[in-house]
Design a protein around this motif. Structure first.
Motif, PDB file in Angstrom:
ATOM      1  N   ASP A   1      42.863  29.921   2.518  1.00 31.53           N
ATOM      2  CA  ASP A   1      43.288  30.932   1.450  1.00 31.53           C
ATOM      3  C   ASP A   1      42.377  32.057   1.389  1.00 31.53           C
ATOM      4  O   ASP A   1      42.696  33.384   1.152  1.00 31.53           O
ATOM      5  N   LEU A   2      41.190  31.974   1.292  1.00 28.14           N
ATOM      6  CA  LEU A   2      40.065  33.083   1.362  1.00 28.14           C
ATOM      7  C   LEU A   2      40.210  33.727   2.487  1.00 28.14           C
ATOM      8  O   LEU A   2      39.885  34.783   2.625  1.00 28.14           O
ATOM      9  N   GLU A   3      40.354  32.928   3.750  1.00 25.70           N
ATOM     10  CA  GLU A   3      40.374  33.682   5.113  1.00 25.70           C
ATOM     11  C   GLU A   3      41.642  34.653   5.132  1.00 25.70           C
ATOM     12  O   GLU A   3      41.682  35.854   5.583  1.00 25.70           O
ATOM     13  N   GLN A   4      42.596  34.017   4.510  1.00 23.50           N
ATOM     14  CA  GLN A   4      43.754  35.009   4.610  1.00 23.50           C
ATOM     15  C   GLN A   4      43.541  36.023   3.551  1.00 23.50           C
ATOM     16  O   GLN A   4      44.104  37.364   3.892  1.00 23.50           O
ATOM     17  N   SER A   5      42.995  35.886   2.586  1.00 28.00           N
ATOM     18  CA  SER A   5      42.914  36.969   1.636  1.00 28.00           C
ATOM     19  C   SER A   5      41.913  37.931   2.172  1.00 28.00           C
ATOM     20  O   SER A   5      42.303  39.356   2.251  1.00 28.00           O
ATOM     21  N   LEU A   6      40.572  37.333   2.775  1.00 29.15           N
ATOM     22  CA  LEU A   6      40.001  38.386   3.460  1.00 29.15           C
ATOM     23  C   LEU A   6      40.468  39.144   4.717  1.00 29.15           C
ATOM     24  O   LEU A   6      40.320  40.436   4.717  1.00 29.15           O
ATOM     25  N   GLN A   7      41.518  38.571   5.474  1.00 26.72           N
ATOM     26  CA  GLN A   7      42.194  39.169   6.403  1.00 26.72           C
ATOM     27  C   GLN A   7      43.256  40.271   5.876  1.00 26.72           C
ATOM     28  O   GLN A   7      43.222  41.336   6.582  1.00 26.72           O
ATOM     29  N   GLU A   8      43.773  39.878   4.831  1.00 24.65           N
ATOM     30  CA  GLU A   8      44.586  40.992   4.373  1.00 24.65           C
ATOM     31  C   GLU A   8      44.012  42.030   3.860  1.00 24.65           C
ATOM     32  O   GLU A   8      44.121  43.348   4.030  1.00 24.65           O
ATOM     33  N   VAL A   9      42.754  41.813   3.110  1.00 21.27           N
ATOM     34  CA  VAL A   9      41.731  42.845   2.657  1.00 21.27           C
ATOM     35  C   VAL A   9      41.458  43.602   3.706  1.00 21.27           C
ATOM     36  O   VAL A   9      41.344  45.078   3.704  1.00 21.27           O
ATOM     37  N   THR A  10      40.964  42.953   4.843  1.00 20.67           N
ATOM     38  CA  THR A  10      40.396  43.754   5.658  1.00 20.67           C
ATOM     39  C   THR A  10      41.424  44.525   6.733  1.00 20.67           C
ATOM     40  O   THR A  10      41.085  45.549   6.997  1.00 20.67           O
ATOM     41  N   GLU A  11      42.651  43.985   6.783  1.00 20.15           N
ATOM     42  CA  GLU A  11      43.788  44.800   7.347  1.00 20.15           C
ATOM     43  C   GLU A  11      44.053  45.825   6.548  1.00 20.15           C
ATOM     44  O   GLU A  11      44.202  47.108   6.872  1.00 20.15           O
ATOM     45  N   LYS A  12      44.007  45.704   5.040  1.00 22.41           N
ATOM     46  CA  LYS A  12      44.192  47.119   4.321  1.00 22.41           C
ATOM     47  C   LYS A  12      43.111  47.853   4.499  1.00 22.41           C
ATOM     48  O   LYS A  12      43.282  49.079   4.530  1.00 22.41           O
TER      49      LYS A  12
END
Length: 563
Positions: free
Chosen positions: A115-126
């Motif tokens: 979940d944290l990786e997905q959140s980090l990936q989403e934040v990074t993509e944003k």
């Protein structure tokens, strides 16, 4: 004789009787011996059977005793094994329970980590999307404002930064080798200004891109590559490297210099500079277009002691030698070099071969700062002629029929001439290809200028004398003239002093014209070169302030008749 015969027969009969008697005795003796042997065998057999019986009884008794002891030992061993197996079973069950608990905890941690990786990936993509949007908007704003784009690259500390050639104290040498310029982020450079007896002051400079001393040639070219797409879209592009001697300009533009050879090493792909990489990228982009719709010409000049030399011109013996040329201003207000040599090339290898030949003639001189210091400004120009029909420029490749027609007609008229016309052509005379241009065709020329400026230097630091001192004077004057031109454009003066130097006159169309201009500032990080670095950063800051109006796109036909 008869009596004798009777006697002998009588004796013979007696002997036969004795023989029969003896044979009977022998048979009786033999039978007795056999009986004795049989009796002896029976006796021996009886004796053996009694011994075996005794042994068998003893063995049986011993075996019973051993079996009894083994049985008791086996019972004890079995009981002990059962106790140990129960203990191990309890331990295994406890371990399994612990592992199950750990697996459950690990799964929970993995779920949380995922979940944290997905959140980090989403934040990074944003973040990347927002960053790209910001850069795109920033580039659009710069393009609308017409400002010059300025990138800054900090080279790493090198061995010759240790105040070589100067008799100074060890403390002074240590101070010289310390870093004074840092990349705060990818858009900001921080300079620590300190003088003996004064408080240290930190100054920051903002540029479109800042490269630290660890970033590779690939990272530098990644920000240059989009300009090459603009080149084929009809925009003139100019990329120049500015900085002091030994700051890495030639390395950035060409790549590593071979010892005793001014040419760049084509084999070292990862170390190639902007010029060879840009050429490869241009020809890669051209290969994606319809064949016959483009052809490329190259020219190489150097500005040495305020004189322009054609590094591809051949003398009367057919040998390549730098021939002096002059720069003039045309009726349209553009700069032009009459009789300049233009060589047609069909791939990056041919281009790099020509540039290598030009580099062999480039003037260099060793100084205390740099062993292969460039004493001239190098200007490599790539001229791309695009064949278009009517007013379809910009949408030419979207129309399949037009693309096929372009491929058919252009391949019949233009490329064959280009292949047959490998000889030198003058920039003042149109190419023989242009004589066959039909009314429906347009030839649009765009230029890519790649400039490796000579480095500004302080005479006291470089230690040059004689002819090298005169070269330094001309270099500093031409760079000063370039700064004056930028200052005049930034202040929007009515008169811009392009003709104060052959360099500024040659680069007039790039600096003040309609080209997309990228200035690559190269600075040294050491305190030894703090003054020169501040001068380069000031030049870059002044260049960013230049207002040139919106960059123009080439959408007019090239002339079809010689001037």
């Amino acid at each position: 004789k008869e009596e004798r015969i009777v006697v002998l027969e009588t004796e013979n009969a007696a002997l036969h009787l004795k023989l029969a008697e003896y044979q009977g005795l022998a048979r009786r003796s033999t039978n007795e011996v056999l009986q004795l042997y049989a009796a002896h065998g029976q006796q021996m057999k009886f004796q053996r059977s009694s011994v075996v019986t005794q042994l068998h009884g003893a063995i049986k008794k011993r075996l019973k005793q051993d079996l009894k002891s083994l049985h008791s030992f086996a019972l004890e061993l079995s009981k002990d094994f059962q106790r140990q197996s129960k203990t191990c079973l309890y331990q295994i069950l406890a371990a399994i329970q612990g592992i199950q608990l750990q697996n459950e905890a690990m799964q929970m941690f993995q779920i949380k980590a995922f979940d944290l990786e997905q959140s980090l990936q989403e934040v990074t993509e944003k973040y990347e999307k927002e960053k790209q949007k910001r850069r795109a908007l920033h580039n659009s704003l710069i393009e609308l404002r017409g400002n010059i784009r300025v990138h800054c690259r900090i080279r790493p500390l090198l061995p010759f930064d240790d105040a070589a050639g100067h008799s100074v104290s060890q403390d002074r040498q240590r101070n010289f080798s310390e870093k004074a310029a840092y990349a705060a982020d990818d858009e900001t450079i921080l300079v620590k200004c300190s003088r003996p007896g004064h408080v240290s002051v930190n100054k920051t400079f903002q540029f479109e891109r800042v490269y630290n001393d660890l970033e590779s040639q690939d990272a530098v070219f990644a920000d240059v590559a989009p300009l090459l797409t603009s080149l084929l879209d009809g925009y003139n592009v100019c990329i120049m490297a500015y900085g002091q001697t030994g700051s890495g300009k030639t390395y950035t533009m060409l790549g590593p210099q071979l010892e005793g050879n001014l040419a760049f090493a084509i084999e070292e792909e990862s170390e190639l500079g902007i010029i060879p990489r840009a050429t490869q990228e241009v020809f890669r982009l051209i290969s994606e277009k319809p064949p016959g719709s483009y052809w490329v010409e190259v020219s190489v000049v150097e500005v040495y002691n305020n004189e322009i030399f054609d590094l591809l011109a051949k003398d009367s013996y057919g040998k390549v030698s730098g021939i002096k040329r002059d720069v003039v201003t045309t009726r349209e207000g553009k700069s032009d070099v009459p009789l300049l040599t233009h060589e047609t090339v069909e791939n990056a290898s041919e281009f790099l071969h020509l540039v290598n030949k030009g580099l062999q003639l480039r003037v260099t001189h060793p100084t205390l700062v740099h062993a292969h210091s460039s004493r001239s400004h190098l200007v490599v120009t790539l001229t791309i002629t695009t064949v278009v029909f009517g007013d379809n420029f910009g949408t030419l490749w979207e129309d399949e029929q037009t693309s096929q027609r372009l491929n058919k007609e252009a391949s019949c008229t233009v490329p064959q001439k280009v292949r047959d016309n490998k000889s030198t052509s003058s920039s003042r005379a149109s190419s023989p290809v242009q004589l066959e241009v039909t009314e429906k065709m347009k030839l649009v020329k765009t230029r890519l200028q790649l400039v490796d400026l000579a480095g500004s230097e302080c005479v006291g630091v470089s230690g040059v004398t004689g002819a090298a001192l005169r070269e330094t004077s001309f270099i500093n004057r031409s760079l000063s003239a370039l700064a004056d031109v930028l200052g005049a454009i930034a202040e929007q003066r009515a008169h811009v002093p392009y003709r104060n130097s052959k360099l500024t006159h040659l680069l007039q169309d790039s600096v003040g014209g309609d080209a997309k201009l990228l200035v690559m500032l190269c600075i040294s990080p050491g305190k030894k070169y703090l003054t020169e670095s501040m001068q380069s950063l000031g030049f870059g800051t002044r260049a960013r302030q230049v207002q040139r109006g919106q960059v123009k796109k080439k959408n007019f036909p090239a002339p079809t008749k010689g001037k």
